[in-house]
Design a protein around this motif. Structure first.
Motif, PDB file in Angstrom:
ATOM      1  N   THR A   1       0.849  -1.191   0.000  1.00 14.09           N
ATOM      2  CA  THR A   1       0.000   0.000   0.000  1.00 14.09           C
ATOM      3  C   THR A   1       0.883   1.239   0.000  1.00 14.09           C
ATOM      4  O   THR A   1       1.740   1.399   0.860  1.00 14.09           O
ATOM      5  CB  THR A   1      -0.917   0.023   1.228  1.00 14.09           C
ATOM      6  N   SER A   2       0.657   2.096  -0.988  1.00 10.50           N
ATOM      7  CA  SER A   2       1.521   3.267  -1.141  1.00 10.50           C
ATOM      8  C   SER A   2       0.821   4.295  -2.015  1.00 10.50           C
ATOM      9  O   SER A   2       0.098   3.927  -2.951  1.00 10.50           O
ATOM     10  CB  SER A   2       2.820   2.830  -1.823  1.00 10.50           C
ATOM     11  N   PRO A   3       1.030   5.587  -1.728  1.00 10.19           N
ATOM     12  CA  PRO A   3       0.417   6.585  -2.615  1.00 10.19           C
ATOM     13  C   PRO A   3       0.970   6.530  -4.040  1.00 10.19           C
ATOM     14  O   PRO A   3       0.368   7.086  -4.954  1.00 10.19           O
ATOM     15  CB  PRO A   3       0.757   7.930  -1.946  1.00 10.19           C
TER      16      PRO A   3
ATOM     17  N   SER B   1      -2.732   2.349  -4.270  1.00  5.90           N
ATOM     18  CA  SER B   1      -3.016   3.588  -3.544  1.00  5.90           C
ATOM     19  C   SER B   1      -4.527   3.673  -3.367  1.00  5.90           C
ATOM     20  O   SER B   1      -5.278   3.261  -4.254  1.00  5.90           O
ATOM     21  CB  SER B   1      -2.538   4.785  -4.359  1.00  5.90           C
ATOM     22  N   ILE B   2      -4.997   4.196  -2.241  1.00  7.10           N
ATOM     23  CA  ILE B   2      -6.450   4.372  -2.119  1.00  7.10           C
ATOM     24  C   ILE B   2      -6.870   5.786  -2.514  1.00  7.10           C
ATOM     25  O   ILE B   2      -8.043   6.125  -2.439  1.00  7.10           O
ATOM     26  CB  ILE B   2      -6.995   3.982  -0.724  1.00  7.10           C
ATOM     27  N   GLY B   3      -5.940   6.619  -2.939  1.00  6.10           N
ATOM     28  CA  GLY B   3      -6.312   7.953  -3.410  1.00  6.10           C
ATOM     29  C   GLY B   3      -5.120   8.880  -3.380  1.00  6.10           C
ATOM     30  O   GLY B   3      -4.106   8.584  -2.747  1.00  6.10           O
TER      31      GLY B   3
ATOM     32  N   TYR C   1      -3.719  11.262  -1.782  1.00  3.63           N
ATOM     33  CA  TYR C   1      -3.476  11.979  -0.533  1.00  3.63           C
ATOM     34  C   TYR C   1      -2.559  11.074   0.266  1.00  3.63           C
ATOM     35  O   TYR C   1      -2.462   9.875  -0.012  1.00  3.63           O
ATOM     36  CB  TYR C   1      -4.780  12.252   0.229  1.00  3.63           C
ATOM     37  N   VAL C   2      -1.883  11.627   1.261  1.00  2.00           N
ATOM     38  CA  VAL C   2      -0.879  10.838   1.979  1.00  2.00           C
ATOM     39  C   VAL C   2      -1.359  10.514   3.388  1.00  2.00           C
ATOM     40  O   VAL C   2      -1.746  11.409   4.146  1.00  2.00           O
ATOM     41  CB  VAL C   2       0.476  11.577   2.016  1.00  2.00           C
ATOM     42  N   LEU C   3      -1.350   9.231   3.718  1.00  2.00           N
ATOM     43  CA  LEU C   3      -1.698   8.757   5.057  1.00  2.00           C
ATOM     44  C   LEU C   3      -0.414   8.581   5.863  1.00  2.00           C
ATOM     45  O   LEU C   3       0.673   8.520   5.297  1.00  2.00           O
ATOM     46  CB  LEU C   3      -2.412   7.409   4.959  1.00  2.00           C
TER      47      LEU C   3
ATOM     48  N   GLY D   1       0.409   5.930   7.381  1.00  2.00           N
ATOM     49  CA  GLY D   1       0.901   4.572   7.142  1.00  2.00           C
ATOM     50  C   GLY D   1      -0.099   3.840   6.275  1.00  2.00           C
ATOM     51  O   GLY D   1      -1.168   4.362   5.977  1.00  2.00           O
ATOM     52  N   GLY D   2       0.253   2.625   5.889  1.00  3.40           N
ATOM     53  CA  GLY D   2      -0.620   1.887   4.969  1.00  3.40           C
ATOM     54  C   GLY D   2      -1.734   1.104   5.644  1.00  3.40           C
ATOM     55  O   GLY D   2      -2.527   0.453   4.965  1.00  3.40           O
TER      56      GLY D   2
ATOM     57  N   ALA E   1      -5.217   2.091   4.609  1.00  2.00           N
ATOM     58  CA  ALA E   1      -5.412   1.672   3.214  1.00  2.00           C
ATOM     59  C   ALA E   1      -5.673   0.166   3.159  1.00  2.00           C
ATOM     60  O   ALA E   1      -6.570  -0.288   2.442  1.00  2.00           O
ATOM     61  CB  ALA E   1      -4.194   2.040   2.376  1.00  2.00           C
TER      62      ALA E   1
HETATM   63  N1  ADE Z   1       0.084   5.093   2.425  1.00  6.43           N
HETATM   64  C1  ADE Z   1       0.130   6.433   2.583  1.00  6.43           C
HETATM   65  N2  ADE Z   1      -0.763   7.045   1.813  1.00  6.43           N
HETATM   66  C2  ADE Z   1      -1.419   6.066   1.120  1.00  6.43           C
HETATM   67  C3  ADE Z   1      -2.449   6.062   0.149  1.00  6.43           C
HETATM   68  N3  ADE Z   1      -3.011   7.179  -0.291  1.00  6.43           N
HETATM   69  N4  ADE Z   1      -2.850   4.876  -0.330  1.00  6.43           N
HETATM   70  C4  ADE Z   1      -2.281   3.737   0.089  1.00  6.43           C
HETATM   71  N5  ADE Z   1      -1.304   3.669   0.999  1.00  6.43           N
HETATM   72  C5  ADE Z   1      -0.864   4.833   1.517  1.00  6.43           C
END
Ligand code: ADE
Length: 225
Positions: free
Chosen positions: A87-89, A132-134, A136-138, A140-141, A144
């Protein structure tokens, strides 16, 4: 049965989303086999450290490859995985089609991202799909991963009370879902659309379809392209 192994440094964060409502029931009924693994259990480091300083002087800590390699080797030694997800932006944006695709798989691993990243060799050599779920930055994953698991598990046969209901969701045919109402018929002078009280199934269906179409056209015209 679909098996999902989630790998995280914050397993407590996933206890609540995986411990309630439809996901909890699906686990109890044997519809999904969902496991949460603490990455710290897979390092040989005596302080259970799973991160380290970044090469090149970049600020912030990076997840080390050793514990991730260990747990993925452990899991893949026991069964074949269809996808090893990170999971990553940076990933491909998650959508209903992807949830449908994942719900048809047998074994999935989801490695939760980390705010300063993970050793890139993990992504190059061990991961098969980045999501990525969208845009924007979380922090952590984990959130997500919870979103992905929730949207996938509810699609599994028997997970929802009404078998047909997942098929009527918004997005399943690129249309938003029609509005729904419940009792009372009139509240504060606000009435329910009369067609819904007519008992005429064909008319109700036609109304729902027309509402779906109209709502999609006004709210999400991009879906109709
Ligand atoms: N980790 C940080 N931001 C994320 C995102 N937008 N989607 C998935 N993982 C994330």
């Amino acid at each position: 049965m679909l098996r999902i192994d989630v790998i995280t440094v914050l397993p407590e964060l996933l206890e609540s989303p995986f411990g309630h409502s439809i996901i909890r029931r699906a686990r109890a009924k044997g519809i999904v086999d969902l496991h949460v693994h603490d990455l710290r259990d897979y390092t040989a480091d005596k302080h259970r450290r799973v991160d380290d300083y970044a090469f090149g002087g970049e600020a912030g800590m990076v997840i080390r490859i050793e514990p991730v390699f260990n747990i993925i080797r452990h899991l893949t030694g026991e069964r074949r995985y269809d996808e090893i997800i990170y999971t990553s932006p940076d990933g491909r944006q998650f959508c209903q089609k992807e949830a449908n695709y994942l719900s048809l798989k047998e074994n999935l691993i989801i490695l939760c991202g980390h705010y300063k990243g993970i050793d890139h060799r993990i992504r190059e050599h061990l991961i098969t799909r980045e999501i990525s779920i969208g845009d924007y930055v979380l922090t952590g994953g984990e959130l997500a991963a919870a979103v992905i698991c929730d949207s996938v598990i509810r699609l599994l046969p028997g997970a929802m009370g009404d078998e047909a209901s997942a098929l009527g969701d918004s997005f399943q045919d690129n249309l938003l879902a029609p509005p729904v109402y419940t009792r009372p018929e009139v509240f504060n002078g606000w009435a329910v659309p009369p067609v819904l009280l007519s008992g005429n199934t064909a008319e109700v269906e036609a109304w729902r379809w027309q509402q779906s179409e109209e709502r999609t056209r006004t709210l999400r015209p991009d879906l109709l392209e």
